[in-house]
Enzyme design. Structure first.
Site, PDB file in Angstrom:
ATOM      1  N   ARG A 206       0.898  -1.075  -0.048  1.00 16.60           N
ATOM      2  CA  ARG A 206       0.025   0.089   0.027  1.00 16.60           C
ATOM      3  C   ARG A 206       1.000   1.291   0.280  1.00 16.60           C
ATOM      4  O   ARG A 206       1.989   1.226   0.530  1.00 16.60           O
ATOM      5  CB  ARG A 206      -0.781   0.236   1.299  1.00 16.60           C
ATOM      6  CG  ARG A 206      -1.923  -0.835   1.135  1.00 16.60           C
ATOM      7  CD  ARG A 206      -2.664  -0.817   2.312  1.00 16.60           C
ATOM      8  NE  ARG A 206      -2.172  -1.435   3.675  1.00 16.60           N
ATOM      9  CZ  ARG A 206      -1.697  -0.543   4.452  1.00 16.60           C
ATOM     10  NH1 ARG A 206      -1.882   0.785   4.356  1.00 16.60           N
ATOM     11  NH2 ARG A 206      -1.036  -0.869   5.484  1.00 16.60           N
TER      12      ARG A 206
ATOM     13  N   TYR B 198      -1.180  -3.360  -6.967  1.00 18.91           N
ATOM     14  CA  TYR B 198      -1.122  -4.161  -5.562  1.00 18.91           C
ATOM     15  C   TYR B 198      -2.158  -3.935  -4.705  1.00 18.91           C
ATOM     16  O   TYR B 198      -2.886  -2.880  -4.151  1.00 18.91           O
ATOM     17  CB  TYR B 198       0.204  -3.622  -4.862  1.00 18.91           C
ATOM     18  CG  TYR B 198       0.869  -4.868  -4.022  1.00 18.91           C
ATOM     19  CD1 TYR B 198       1.664  -5.679  -4.922  1.00 18.91           C
ATOM     20  CD2 TYR B 198       0.467  -5.131  -2.844  1.00 18.91           C
ATOM     21  CE1 TYR B 198       2.270  -6.736  -3.988  1.00 18.91           C
ATOM     22  CE2 TYR B 198       0.956  -5.950  -2.137  1.00 18.91           C
ATOM     23  CZ  TYR B 198       1.984  -6.890  -2.815  1.00 18.91           C
ATOM     24  OH  TYR B 198       2.352  -8.004  -2.230  1.00 18.91           O
TER      25      TYR B 198
ATOM     26  N   LYS C 239      -9.258  -2.365   1.690  1.00 16.91           N
ATOM     27  CA  LYS C 239      -9.184  -1.050   2.507  1.00 16.91           C
ATOM     28  C   LYS C 239      -9.880  -0.209   2.217  1.00 16.91           C
ATOM     29  O   LYS C 239     -10.302   0.978   3.129  1.00 16.91           O
ATOM     30  CB  LYS C 239      -7.770  -0.794   2.379  1.00 16.91           C
ATOM     31  CG  LYS C 239      -6.636  -1.961   2.750  1.00 16.91           C
ATOM     32  CD  LYS C 239      -6.818  -2.397   4.260  1.00 16.91           C
ATOM     33  CE  LYS C 239      -5.694  -3.275   4.576  1.00 16.91           C
ATOM     34  NZ  LYS C 239      -6.169  -3.881   6.102  1.00 16.91           N
TER      35      LYS C 239
ATOM     36  N   HIS D  54     -11.010  -2.317  11.534  1.00 15.64           N
ATOM     37  CA  HIS D  54      -9.514  -2.847  11.024  1.00 15.64           C
ATOM     38  C   HIS D  54      -9.397  -4.087  12.021  1.00 15.64           C
ATOM     39  O   HIS D  54      -8.247  -4.154  12.989  1.00 15.64           O
ATOM     40  CB  HIS D  54      -8.110  -2.067  10.920  1.00 15.64           C
ATOM     41  CG  HIS D  54      -7.170  -2.717  10.358  1.00 15.64           C
ATOM     42  ND1 HIS D  54      -5.939  -2.133  10.628  1.00 15.64           N
ATOM     43  CD2 HIS D  54      -7.050  -3.504   9.583  1.00 15.64           C
ATOM     44  CE1 HIS D  54      -5.109  -3.060   9.910  1.00 15.64           C
ATOM     45  NE2 HIS D  54      -5.636  -3.558   9.216  1.00 15.64           N
TER      46      HIS D  54
ATOM     47  N   SER E 140      -0.798  -3.043  11.362  1.00 12.82           N
ATOM     48  CA  SER E 140      -0.250  -4.142  10.346  1.00 12.82           C
ATOM     49  C   SER E 140       0.945  -4.938  11.029  1.00 12.82           C
ATOM     50  O   SER E 140       1.732  -4.101  11.728  1.00 12.82           O
ATOM     51  CB  SER E 140       0.044  -3.469   8.991  1.00 12.82           C
ATOM     52  OG  SER E 140      -1.132  -2.748   8.529  1.00 12.82           O
TER      53      SER E 140
ATOM     54  N   CYS F 264       1.493  -7.357  12.875  1.00 15.28           N
ATOM     55  CA  CYS F 264       1.395  -7.750  14.348  1.00 15.28           C
ATOM     56  C   CYS F 264       0.871  -9.057  14.495  1.00 15.28           C
ATOM     57  O   CYS F 264       0.468  -9.637  15.835  1.00 15.28           O
ATOM     58  CB  CYS F 264       0.647  -6.835  15.401  1.00 15.28           C
ATOM     59  SG  CYS F 264       1.655  -5.356  15.606  1.00 15.28           S
TER      60      CYS F 264
ATOM     61  N   ASP G  15      -8.916  -9.566   8.878  1.00 12.72           N
ATOM     62  CA  ASP G  15      -8.532  -8.268   8.765  1.00 12.72           C
ATOM     63  C   ASP G  15      -9.758  -7.038   9.139  1.00 12.72           C
ATOM     64  O   ASP G  15      -9.331  -6.128   9.408  1.00 12.72           O
ATOM     65  CB  ASP G  15      -8.002  -7.977   7.309  1.00 12.72           C
ATOM     66  CG  ASP G  15      -7.259  -6.926   6.982  1.00 12.72           C
ATOM     67  OD1 ASP G  15      -6.448  -6.752   7.888  1.00 12.72           O
ATOM     68  OD2 ASP G  15      -7.239  -6.151   5.945  1.00 12.72           O
TER      69      ASP G  15
ATOM     70  N   ARG H 109       2.674 -11.869  -0.736  1.00 14.00           N
ATOM     71  CA  ARG H 109       1.185 -12.162  -0.238  1.00 14.00           C
ATOM     72  C   ARG H 109       0.537 -13.415  -0.861  1.00 14.00           C
ATOM     73  O   ARG H 109       1.096 -13.794  -1.738  1.00 14.00           O
ATOM     74  CB  ARG H 109       0.229 -10.948  -0.653  1.00 14.00           C
ATOM     75  CG  ARG H 109       0.505  -9.528  -0.030  1.00 14.00           C
ATOM     76  CD  ARG H 109       0.094  -9.713   1.280  1.00 14.00           C
ATOM     77  NE  ARG H 109       0.417  -8.258   1.994  1.00 14.00           N
ATOM     78  CZ  ARG H 109      -0.373  -7.759   3.073  1.00 14.00           C
ATOM     79  NH1 ARG H 109      -1.396  -8.397   3.462  1.00 14.00           N
ATOM     80  NH2 ARG H 109      -0.028  -6.677   3.570  1.00 14.00           N
TER      81      ARG H 109
HETATM   82  C1  OXD Z   1      -2.690  -4.201   6.213  1.00 15.10           C
HETATM   83  C2  OXD Z   1      -3.103  -5.245   5.634  1.00 15.10           C
HETATM   84  O1  OXD Z   1      -1.447  -3.527   5.961  1.00 15.10           O
HETATM   85  O2  OXD Z   1      -4.011  -6.065   6.001  1.00 15.10           O
HETATM   86  O3  OXD Z   1      -3.202  -3.998   7.360  1.00 15.10           O
HETATM   87  O4  OXD Z   1      -2.513  -5.534   4.405  1.00 15.10           O
HETATM   88 MN    MN Z   2      -4.923  -5.050   7.537  1.00 11.39          MN
END
Ligand code: OXD
Ligand code: MN
Length: 602
Positions: A70, A212, A221, A241, A263, A265, A288, A384
């Site tokens: 992102r 991406y 998102k 989130h 993100s 974690c 997510d 990913r």
């Molecule tokens: C993030 C994702 O960055 O889920 O939170 O990709």
């Molecule tokens: Mn996320």
């Protein structure tokens, strides 16, 4: 292709975009397997997808080095007033941004096909679901949307002739004619031409120049968090989130938990956790995003608006997350991981050595050299997998329940090597909102412009995802609490799996052992947990959580103690550095919580 809908507004929008972007042809996506297969064939024939011999119906993709994650500094909230975007978002005037982007979109699909992808975030027809329509010139986006959302004709049926939808425009920003030099990497525009734009008043998304993940799969998102958070505020619900999981005790009693972590974690790992405590079961609802709406009984009912997992590959192994490994065994799209000679994928932290010579994420030959600690990794750190949620062995039976699941507990967390205990519980809803507002992760490498050891605050893990002023978002949470009867409110907890000793040793093993903390959370919701009141909230008694192997009573004492000096510094940092960012809009209730903790700490 004639439009398979009588929805005049949708048809007019598609016409308008086609005039601007000038594609060779227009395809309305129906969501069938045949459509998915034909997209894959186009990409394999063009050298943009590699079939994986070892994984049925799975493919590897590579992207340009400018298009691997992102792009937060190219992501905009273009509300009419700057104040509505708030202090934590990139703001730009909507008409100025539209002028810039219209110039980029002009003729950008020449030589390409324009796909119209009707999609539902949430089970089709659920009262909590929302419909979007994404226009994209990327076959990778079409196939990824097939996995990550519900797409196609069924969505158009629910939309009818006049239903509401969020228009989502996407282009990779590279007309076909200029793609000769792509060398097996998908096309995109240079970084300074990428724009991920949100127009909250119009509830519209425009994305240009990136193929991406969150930049291009606009249901995730962009719609399910940034635009949905704006809609949720207006309609009185929450777009968060957060992962959602179901935990069941040995007697068969279940609770539902939502959890927000910044993100990287370990959200996907927690959502798919395999408990180490006998008799307990954890099942996945989402990894997510959670949309939570108050039900008639006042409880918050949550759905996972997505249909797949878009997880980070490196570090995922049979040890760290066996359910994710099983989820990606087939029907999976991999991006920017390494390719083995026998047609499988490999990444750092997969749990075994690289088998022979690989092709790395840049398309170059790569052989593991364990003696060379500085060796560039084979897979991008943000590489990913996109896999259907139904392939997760731990998926809960309720995961597609259109009514959602009643949330009993909300967890916050972050990487905090010091100060924050293993778990503590808020005394009230507003204390919970306070906890969410100070979420952060400690900076452990000087890579960013931040002091090592300092905390980068990421309120509610929503910093990059809140579509409006974050201070108004805090107020929205507080107001929702006022409307929720006390007996229906979820309980709030703050967890920290990342505590270290002064010598840098992990104090807590994490992964499946986190089930011991979830068990205490369950018991607290059930009224059977053993706890003590402390200045920072409720905490387990020393025997409230069973010790995992390798954790001494001494370690546990440290994990469950209140570091008064550390907390005083934490609170002082919130007061001096964090809260002032929100100016006069910061809700007074949060200042009251800050002062109350300050007082309790003495
Ligand atoms: C993030 C994702 O960055 O889920 O939170 O990709
Ligand atoms: Mn996320």
């Amino acid at each position: 292709m004639t439009a398979p809908t009588k929805h005049a507004k949708l048809v007019a929008w598609v016409d308008e975009i086609a005039k601007m972007t000038q594609p060779d042809s227009i395809v309305w996506c129906n969501g069938t397997k045949a459509e998915y297969d034909s997209m894959i064939k186009i990409m394999v024939d063009a050298g943009l997808a590699t079939p994986l011999k070892k994984r049925p119906n799975s493919f590897l993709f590579r992207s340009d080095a400018s298009d691997v994650a992102r792009v937060e500094n190219r992501t905009y909230i273009a509300s009419k007033s700057k104040d509505d975007a708030g202090p934590t978002n990139n703001w730009i005037d909507p008409s100025e941004l539209k002028d810039i982007m219209k110039k980029l979109y002009k003729g950008c699909m020449k030589g390409r096909t324009m796909y119209v992808i009707p999609f539902s975030m949430g089970p089709i027809g659920s009262p909590i679901a929302k419909i979007g329509v994404e226009i994209s010139d990327s076959e990778y986006v079409v196939t990824s949307m097939h996995i990550m959302a519900r797409v196609g004709s069924k969505v158009l049926e629910v939309l009818g002739d006049a239903g509401e939808f969020v228009p989502c425009l996407h282009s990779v920003g590279k007309p076909q004619l200029s793609c000769q030099d792509d060398l097996g990497q998908w096309p995109c525009a240079p970084l300074d031409k990428k724009y991920i734009a949100h127009f909250p008043e119009e509830q519209t998304i425009w994305s240009y120049g990136s193929g991406y993940g969150g930049n291009a799969l606009l249901g995730k998102k962009c719609l399910a968090l940034r635009i949905a958070s704006v809609i949720a505020r207006k309609e009185g619900w929450l777009a968060e989130h957060m992962l959602i999981l179901k935990i069941t005790n040995p007697e068969g009693k279940a609770k539902f938990v939502a959890a927000a972590f910044p993100s990287a974690c370990g959200k996907t790992n927690l959502a798919m956790l395999v408990p180490t405590i006998p008799g307990w079961k954890v099942e996945t609802i989402g990894d997510d995003i959670a949309w939570m709406k108050p039900g008639k009984d006042g409880k918050l009912y949550a759905i996972n608006p997505e249909a797949g997992f878009f997880g980070v590959a490196p570090g995922t192994s049979m040890d760290s997350n066996p359910n994710a490994m099983h989820s990606v065994a087939k029907n999976t799209l991999f991006t920017n991981v390494a390719l083995t000679e026998d047609g499988d994928v490999w990444w750092e932290g997969i749990g075994y050595d690289a088998p022979g010579k690989l092709i790395d994420w840049n398309g170059k030959s790569w052989t593991q050299d364990k003696a060379n600690k500085a060796q560039a990794p084979s897979s991008h750190a943000n590489s990913r997998f996109a896999a259907p949620a139904t392939q997760c062995p731990a998926i809960a039976a309720e995961w597609e329940d259109p009514a959602g699941v009643p949330i009993d507990a909300i967890l916050f967390g972050g990487r905090r090597p010091s100060t924050i205990p293993l778990v503590h519980q808020a005394k009230s809803w507003n204390h919970g909102v306070f906890m969410g507002s100070i979420v952060g992760s400690e900076i452990t490498a000087a890579a960013l412009d931040l002091k090592v050891g300092s905390v980068r605050r990421d309120p509610f893990a929503m910093l990059p995802f809140c579509g409006y002023n974050m201070a108004d978002y805090f107020t929205h949470w507080i107001k929702l609490g006022e409307k929720t009867p006390a007996a229906s409110q979820p309980k709030f907890f703050f967890v920290n799996w990342f505590r270290k000793t002064k010598e840098g040793k992990w104090l807590w093993p994490g992964y499946g052992e986190n089930s011991r903390v979830l068990k205490w959370v369950f018991e607290q919701c059930d009224g059977t947990g053993k706890f003590v009141e402390t200045p920072i909230g409720m905490m387990p008694t020393v025997d409230g959580i069973d010790l995992p192997a390798g954790v001494t009573a001494e370690d546990m004492k440290e994990l469950l103690s209140v570091d008064v000096a550390g907390w005083k510094a934490e609170i002082a940092d919130v007061r001096a550095e964090h809260y002032p960012k929100f100016g006069a809009k910061l809700p007074k209730e949060l200042v009251a919580e800050l002062e109350a903790i300050e007082k309790r700490l003495g």
